[in-house]
Enzyme design. Structure first.
Site, mmCIF file in Angstrom:
data_model
loop_
_atom_site.group_PDB
_atom_site.id
_atom_site.type_symbol
_atom_site.label_atom_id
_atom_site.label_comp_id
_atom_site.label_asym_id
_atom_site.label_seq_id
_atom_site.Cartn_x
_atom_site.Cartn_y
_atom_site.Cartn_z
ATOM 1 N N ASN A 41 0.872 -1.177 0.000
ATOM 2 C CA ASN A 41 0.000 0.000 0.000
ATOM 3 C C ASN A 41 0.910 1.229 0.000
ATOM 4 O O ASN A 41 1.490 1.563 1.027
ATOM 5 C CB ASN A 41 -0.881 -0.042 1.264
ATOM 6 C CG ASN A 41 -1.672 1.237 1.470
ATOM 7 O OD1 ASN A 41 -1.743 2.095 0.580
ATOM 8 N ND2 ASN A 41 -2.267 1.378 2.644
ATOM 9 N N LYS B 96 0.186 4.253 -0.270
ATOM 10 C CA LYS B 96 -0.452 5.447 0.324
ATOM 11 C C LYS B 96 -0.220 6.662 -0.587
ATOM 12 O O LYS B 96 -0.163 6.501 -1.801
ATOM 13 C CB LYS B 96 0.056 5.650 1.752
ATOM 14 C CG LYS B 96 -0.092 4.374 2.590
ATOM 15 C CD LYS B 96 0.079 4.583 4.050
ATOM 16 C CE LYS B 96 -0.141 3.258 4.781
ATOM 17 N NZ LYS B 96 -0.042 3.371 6.217
ATOM 18 N N HIS C 113 -9.435 1.202 4.896
ATOM 19 C CA HIS C 113 -8.164 1.381 5.622
ATOM 20 C C HIS C 113 -8.406 2.349 6.778
ATOM 21 O O HIS C 113 -9.202 3.278 6.665
ATOM 22 C CB HIS C 113 -7.097 1.932 4.672
ATOM 23 C CG HIS C 113 -5.738 1.932 5.283
ATOM 24 N ND1 HIS C 113 -5.333 2.897 6.167
ATOM 25 C CD2 HIS C 113 -4.708 1.056 5.178
ATOM 26 C CE1 HIS C 113 -4.100 2.624 6.567
ATOM 27 N NE2 HIS C 113 -3.688 1.508 5.985
ATOM 28 N N GLU D 151 -6.809 4.760 7.816
ATOM 29 C CA GLU D 151 -6.584 6.173 7.478
ATOM 30 C C GLU D 151 -7.799 6.763 6.758
ATOM 31 O O GLU D 151 -8.113 7.942 6.917
ATOM 32 C CB GLU D 151 -5.293 6.307 6.653
ATOM 33 C CG GLU D 151 -4.074 6.099 7.543
ATOM 34 C CD GLU D 151 -2.844 5.528 6.858
ATOM 35 O OE1 GLU D 151 -2.759 5.565 5.613
ATOM 36 O OE2 GLU D 151 -1.964 5.027 7.590
ATOM 37 N N GLU E 294 -5.404 -4.892 10.657
ATOM 38 C CA GLU E 294 -4.355 -3.897 10.870
ATOM 39 C C GLU E 294 -4.627 -3.133 12.168
ATOM 40 O O GLU E 294 -5.441 -2.196 12.175
ATOM 41 C CB GLU E 294 -4.323 -2.898 9.712
ATOM 42 C CG GLU E 294 -4.006 -3.514 8.372
ATOM 43 C CD GLU E 294 -3.442 -2.478 7.409
ATOM 44 O OE1 GLU E 294 -2.316 -2.667 6.962
ATOM 45 O OE2 GLU E 294 -4.111 -1.477 7.140
ATOM 46 N N GLY F 198 2.586 2.209 10.720
ATOM 47 C CA GLY F 198 3.575 3.272 10.561
ATOM 48 C C GLY F 198 4.309 3.632 11.841
ATOM 49 O O GLY F 198 4.973 4.667 11.903
ATOM 50 N N SER G 296 3.458 -2.206 10.286
ATOM 51 C CA SER G 296 4.912 -2.268 10.531
ATOM 52 C C SER G 296 5.550 -3.601 10.143
ATOM 53 O O SER G 296 6.493 -4.055 10.788
ATOM 54 C CB SER G 296 5.223 -1.915 11.991
ATOM 55 O OG SER G 296 4.857 -0.560 12.252
#
Ligand code: PGA
Length: 251
Positions: free
Chosen positions: A11, A13, A96, A98, A166, A172, A210
């Site tokens: 991904n 991003k 996701h 985010e 996730e 991250g 991660s």
């Protein structure tokens, strides 16, 4: 229980100008092996068509990071699943964390997007995961079960839908759950999928948060982990390919 082929998904991003994206895709395509794990990269919208051109016949699938629920119409700035299919995507990430945070997407929104993906012939990768506050409050299994129940379409099958667990606090941050924590959540997701879908045992359940070359083998060896969704480490071809090389070969 049948073991589905491992999926290693990158991904990207909101990273990658055209020249960077095409050289990264070129490097991934060059190092990709036929057999072993299935490889997928999900670049930002503007470079999808160019990246598709670079991938050509390499054994690397193309995906997007989001789609709109509708086919077309007055939705400024949005992209329909059909448009993604048209430029060569076969997957799309939906829900996701985010997106859930930045765009306040609900489970209902995510489900509608996943249904749109299926309508367009794309495989949605439906993301779920708890925040740190939820984990600290011992709510992880309930939160994830709820997201699974409400974000995955009724018509899902193991062949057309992928699930990604996730934990938000692992994305991250360089922090990963213990293998026991990953195993616990993946087992719960598996049980929920089996309870709801005839082929629930064969759905691919990815772990994300991660993942890097140095921890991939350990995470990918956990029961009910059928691949990884990788952010930061997918921006370096050698790191992404190292993760793929660490995946168990189930072909
Ligand atoms: P990360 O991101 O690998 O950079 O933690 C994972 C993701 O958000 O899919």
């Amino acid at each position: 229980m049948s073991s589905p082929r491992v999926l290693i998904a990158g991904n990207w991003k909101m990273n990658g100008r055209l020249s960077e994206a095409t050289s990264l895709a070129q490097a991934v395509a060059k190092g990709a092996k036929t057999g072993g794990a299935e490889l997928l990269i999900c670049p930002p919208f503007p470079v999808l068509a160019s990246v598709k051109g670079v991938l050509a016949s390499a054994p690397v699938a193309l995906g997007a990071q989001d789609c709109h629920a509708k086919v077309s119409g007055a939705h400024t700035g949005d992209v329909a699943a059909e448009m993604l299919r048209d430029v060569g995507c076969s997957y799309v990430i939906v829900g996701h964390s985010e997106r859930r945070t930045d765009h306040e997407e609900t489970d209902g929104d995510v489900r509608a997007k996943a249904e749109a993906a299926l309508r367009a012939g794309l495989k949605p990768i439906v993301c779920v995961g708890e925040t740190l506050a939820q984990r600290d409050a011992a709510q992880t299994l309930g939160v994830v079960a709820d997201q699974i129940a409400h974000s995955i379409p009724e018509t899902a099958t193991a062949a057309n839908v992928v699930v990604a667990y996730e934990p938000v606090w692992a994305i991250g941050t360089g922090r990963t759950p213990t293998v026991e924590q990953v195993a616990e959540v993946h087992a719960k997701i598996r049980a929920d999928l089996e309870a709801r879908f005839a082929d629930g045992a064969s759905f691919r359940i990815l772990y994300g948060g991660s993942v890097k070359g140095s921890n991939a083998a350990e995470l990918l060896a956990v029961a009910n982990v059928d691949g990884a969704l990788i952010g930061g480490a997918s921006l370096k071809a050698e790191e992404f390919l190292a993760i793929a090389a660490a995946a168990p070969d189930r072909t």
